[in-house]
Design a protein around this motif. Structure first.
Motif, short mmCIF file in Angstrom:
data_model
loop_
_atom_site.label_atom_id
_atom_site.label_comp_id
_atom_site.label_asym_id
_atom_site.label_seq_id
_atom_site.Cartn_x
_atom_site.Cartn_y
_atom_site.Cartn_z
N GLU A 64 -12.96 78.87 -10.53
CA GLU A 64 -14.40 79.15 -10.40
C GLU A 64 -15.20 78.33 -11.42
OE1 GLU A 64 -15.67 83.12 -11.31
OE2 GLU A 64 -17.63 82.84 -10.38
N ASP A 110 -14.44 81.78 -15.38
CA ASP A 110 -13.01 81.45 -15.33
C ASP A 110 -12.83 80.08 -15.96
OD1 ASP A 110 -13.16 83.66 -13.72
OD2 ASP A 110 -12.48 82.64 -11.90
N ASP A 151 -12.39 86.26 -14.58
CA ASP A 151 -13.20 87.48 -14.75
C ASP A 151 -13.04 88.38 -13.52
OD1 ASP A 151 -14.63 86.25 -12.80
OD2 ASP A 151 -16.58 86.44 -13.77
N LEU A 157 -14.85 88.79 -10.78
CA LEU A 157 -15.31 88.36 -9.46
C LEU A 157 -14.89 86.91 -9.19
CD1 LEU A 157 -19.01 89.65 -9.56
CD2 LEU A 157 -17.16 90.59 -8.17
N THR A 158 -14.68 86.59 -7.92
CA THR A 158 -14.50 85.22 -7.42
C THR A 158 -13.30 84.52 -8.07
OG1 THR A 158 -16.89 85.05 -7.18
CG2 THR A 158 -15.63 83.02 -6.92
CA LIG Z 1 -13.90 84.51 -11.48
#
Ligand SMILES: [Ca+2]
Length: 364
Positions: A160, A167, A208, A210-211
């Motif tokens: 990401e 990230d 992290d 998300l994503t």
């Molecule tokens: Ca992420």
């Protein structure tokens, strides 16, 4: 840490032995396998006698991938194996009547942090080739022999972006988090190789909540000269020192790509630029279809070329000698081999020990 062995170890295993161990770690963990002892019959045929690591989605061997096979005659210690997902499979096979002492190995669950004490290897992000999990915090230390210098090559990369605030993968020149930062990587641009002039590297991968994306595939080599070395694994990359810049005069590099007999090594040179008058005598790239320069030569190459090859030997040697302004970026792929189909349903952190014709046991 626990141990398992081939039948009757340390005494000889029976003729025609095939053992499969399917090792299932708890969710979000991986499996670490270390070969402690490995003795096959001396006149072995690698297609008939071997130990093999496989990485598999939970216990379903038909979908096993990332296969690494060793036959006992490699000129290096069998590297530590970490699965990318929660299940690893280890196969020991001897399809002859000549036997030896066999195999002893350790297995344990592992999180994503680890330390490698070996001169070469590969790294793939957890879950590869699926997206890496959220909330990872992994530290990876690469430690080659003290008189060696490491080279780190990115084969694929997608983490990401977002300014590396969420990230990222950090590479540091040393053994801990306070070592000088060599690079902090995120996004989908393939990072350039890292030439730290050191025998130890510290990597920190964080994600992290998300994503996430596929993550990374990295190969590393080391050698006393800081150029060249051994590569193994399903895929990988290498490049000349200093890539994408020119590398120094009087450079002499030799890489060996190891693959089990019967596998096909595909080598693709994405870019070759070797400054030479055109005779390829003093500055060149040579490939050998085998582990030594007594094997059939392909090349020499110089100037600006792109090269694709299929090799059918178990090893490919790539050599540069005294090139002045040479730049190369190389990738290789081992084509998938055949694997027998067997399906075993695994349970949480268990070891299924299946020796065909010998025994079937579950270890908790
Ligand atoms: Ca992420």
């Amino acid at each position: 840490m626990q141990y398992a062995t081939s039948p009757y170890f340390p005494n000889a295993y029976p003729p025609l032995t095939i053992c499969r161990w399917i090792i299932d770690a708890p969710p979000d963990q991986q499996v670490k396998l270390v070969i402690q002892e490995f003795h096959l019959s001396s006149n072995q045929d690698c297609s008939q006698n071997y130990v093999e690591f496989q990485d598999s989605p939970s216990g379903i061997q038909e979908h096993a991938d990332r296969i690494h096979r060793f036959c006992g005659y490699e000129n290096f210690t069998i590297p530590v194996f970490y699965s990318y997902r929660r299940t690893a499979i280890l196969i020991f096979r001897s399809k002859t009547f000549i036997t030896n002492n066999g195999l002893r190995f350790s297995y344990q669950a592992s999180d994503c942090s680890r330390e490698y004490n070996q001169s070469f290897g590969y790294l793939k992000s957890p879950g590869w080739p699926n997206d890496y999990p959220h909330n990872l915090d992994c530290t990876i230390i690469l430690r080659s022999p003290k008189n060696h210098t490491i080279s780190l090559f990115f084969h694929s990369f997608h983490v990401e972006g977002f300014g590396c605030a969420r990230d990222f993968l950090e590479v540091r020149n040393g053994s801990d988090a306070s070592s000088p930062l060599l690079g902090k990587y995120c996004g989908s641009t393939l990072p350039n190789p890292v030439f730290p002039k050191n025998h130890v590297l510290y990597l920190h991968f964080r994600s992290d909540i998300l994503t996430s994306h596929e993550g990374y595939e990295i190969t590393w080599t080391s050698s006393p000269s800081g150029c060249g070395g051994t590569l193994y694994g399903e895929t990988g990359s290498l490049a000349s020192p200093g890539f994408p810049a020119s590398y120094p005069n009087h450079t002499d590099c030799e890489w060996t790509i190891n693959a089990p007999k019967g596998r096909v090594v595909t080598v693709h040179f994405a870019f070759v630029s070797i400054d030479d008058p055109g005779d390829c005598i003093n500055n060149y790239l040579k490939l050998y279809n085998g582990p030594h320069n007594s094997h059939p030569l392909i090349g020499p190459y110089c100037g600006q070329v792109s090269i694709n090859f299929f090799f059918f030997m178990f090893s490919v040697s790539i050599q540069h000698f005294s090139a002045n302004k040479a730049i190369t970026r190389v990738s290789f792929i081992l084509m998938e081999g055949l694997c027998a189909a067997i399906q075993i349903i695994t349970i949480n952190w268990s070891l299924w020990h299946l020796c065909l014709g010998m025994c079937l046991q579950v270890i908790h």
